[in-house]
Design an enzyme around this catalytic site. Structure first.
Site, PDB file in Angstrom:
ATOM      1  N   ASN A 146       0.833  -1.399   0.193  1.00  0.00           N
ATOM      2  CA  ASN A 146       0.121   0.067  -0.098  1.00  0.00           C
ATOM      3  C   ASN A 146       0.928   1.223   0.009  1.00  0.00           C
ATOM      4  O   ASN A 146       0.479   2.303   0.541  1.00  0.00           O
ATOM      5  CB  ASN A 146      -1.115  -0.132   1.110  1.00  0.00           C
ATOM      6  CG  ASN A 146      -2.113   0.934   1.033  1.00  0.00           C
ATOM      7  OD1 ASN A 146      -2.507   1.790   2.167  1.00  0.00           O
ATOM      8  ND2 ASN A 146      -2.315   1.528  -0.075  1.00  0.00           N
ATOM      9  N   CYS A 172       2.926   1.975  -3.398  1.00  0.00           N
ATOM     10  CA  CYS A 172       3.357   2.042  -4.591  1.00  0.00           C
ATOM     11  C   CYS A 172       1.983   1.802  -5.452  1.00  0.00           C
ATOM     12  O   CYS A 172       1.348   2.806  -6.008  1.00  0.00           O
ATOM     13  CB  CYS A 172       4.308   0.950  -5.274  1.00  0.00           C
ATOM     14  SG  CYS A 172       5.818   1.142  -4.138  1.00  0.00           S
ATOM     15  N   SER A 223      -1.226   0.399  -5.158  1.00  0.00           N
ATOM     16  CA  SER A 223      -2.592   0.828  -4.774  1.00  0.00           C
ATOM     17  C   SER A 223      -2.794   2.380  -4.529  1.00  0.00           C
ATOM     18  O   SER A 223      -3.843   2.936  -4.964  1.00  0.00           O
ATOM     19  CB  SER A 223      -3.200  -0.124  -3.959  1.00  0.00           C
ATOM     20  OG  SER A 223      -2.242   0.050  -2.708  1.00  0.00           O
ATOM     21  N   ASP A 272       5.300  -5.153  -9.484  1.00  0.00           N
ATOM     22  CA  ASP A 272       5.644  -4.541  -8.381  1.00  0.00           C
ATOM     23  C   ASP A 272       7.106  -3.743  -8.798  1.00  0.00           C
ATOM     24  O   ASP A 272       8.013  -4.344  -9.181  1.00  0.00           O
ATOM     25  CB  ASP A 272       6.044  -5.615  -7.401  1.00  0.00           C
ATOM     26  CG  ASP A 272       6.448  -4.959  -6.010  1.00  0.00           C
ATOM     27  OD1 ASP A 272       6.642  -3.773  -6.190  1.00  0.00           O
ATOM     28  OD2 ASP A 272       6.403  -5.704  -5.313  1.00  0.00           O
TER      29      ASP A 272
HETATM   30  P1  4NP Z   1       3.336  -2.106  -3.567  1.00  0.00           P
HETATM   31  O1  4NP Z   1       4.973  -2.265  -3.484  1.00  0.00           O
HETATM   32  O2  4NP Z   1       2.729  -3.664  -3.163  1.00  0.00           O
HETATM   33  O3  4NP Z   1       2.883  -1.810  -4.796  1.00  0.00           O
HETATM   34  O4  4NP Z   1       3.060  -1.120  -2.281  1.00  0.00           O
HETATM   35  C1  4NP Z   1       5.629  -2.922  -2.425  1.00  0.00           C
HETATM   36  C2  4NP Z   1       6.076  -2.199  -1.525  1.00  0.00           C
HETATM   37  C3  4NP Z   1       6.908  -2.458  -0.510  1.00  0.00           C
HETATM   38  C4  4NP Z   1       7.233  -3.730  -0.452  1.00  0.00           C
HETATM   39  C5  4NP Z   1       6.936  -4.578  -1.422  1.00  0.00           C
HETATM   40  C6  4NP Z   1       6.112  -4.360  -2.697  1.00  0.00           C
HETATM   41  N1  4NP Z   1       8.044  -4.377   0.556  1.00  0.00           N
HETATM   42  O5  4NP Z   1       8.740  -5.492   0.116  1.00  0.00           O
HETATM   43  O6  4NP Z   1       8.512  -3.930   1.432  1.00  0.00           O
END
Ligand code: 4NP
Length: 187
Positions: free
Chosen positions: A35, A37, A39, A148
């Site tokens: 949450n 990037c 979304s 991602d």
């Molecule tokens: P999101 O991306 O799911 O699009 O917010 C990520 C943000 C952080 C992490 C992985 C994906 N992380 O591993 O901390």
């Protein structure tokens, strides 16, 4: 809610009018892993497009993560910067999906297949019809994941915005089509 014989609720508002007002709003939740990037980008872009179309009042838009890793954080600075380049401010603070979300939102859009699986596992089965893969609505590559961007370079954030923008346009058209305007029942 209890109603008196004249059709007014206890709060004094005519019941039919209150129901009509409530049904005019469609509540949608975008969900990714952190949450911070994908979304938040979908939340900001969809809201921007709805406002641009004069439909800002029709939607309540929010985002959440399947994980609680970044609770309370603003969107990733790289995501905010990429959005700002297109005139969109991302204002979200990260939170984790809660059980109440399944009741409170009309539609829940997962950014990728893993998020979708987690949501379906977490939600009672009578809510599964509300939970959809966001890119079902992508006109270019329907059914794909939003990649991602977290561990990659800045171009990944621009790609996310491109995907989220074209998919949100289609989603907005779908949600405002005759069949779906003013309904709480996405089935
Ligand atoms: P999101 O991306 O799911 O699009 O917010 C990520 C943000 C952080 C992490 C992985 C994906 N992380 O591993 O901390």
């Amino acid at each position: 809610m209890e109603y008196s014989p004249d059709g007014r609720s206890r709060a004094g508002q005519p019941a039919a009018r209150r129901d009509r007002i409530e049904r005019m709003v469609t509540r949608i939740l975008f969900v990714c892993l952190g949450n911070i990037c994908r979304s938040p980008a979908a939340e900001g872009v969809f809201r921007h497009l709805a406002e641009e179309a004069g439909l800002g009042h029709v939607f309540v838009v929010d985002s959440a993560g399947t994980s609680g890793w970044h609770i309370g954080e603003p969107a990733d600075a790289r995501m905010r910067e990429a959005a700002a380049m297109r005139g969109i401010r991302l204002t979200s603070r990260a939170r984790q999906v809660s059980q109440d979300d399944f009741d409170e939102y009309d539609w829940i859009f997962a950014m990728d297949a893993t998020n979708l699986r987690h949501l379906r596992r977490q939600a009672p089965s009578d809510y599964h019809h509300k939970i959809r893969l966001f890119r079902e609505f992508d006109p270019e590559e329907p059914g794909a994941d939003v990649p991602d961007p977290y561990y990659g370079g800045p171009e990944g954030f621009v790609e996310v915005l491109d995907i989220v923008t074209r998919t949100s346009r289609e989603l907005l058209a779908f949600l405002t089509s005759d069949r779906h305007t003013g309904t709480h029942d996405p089935a």
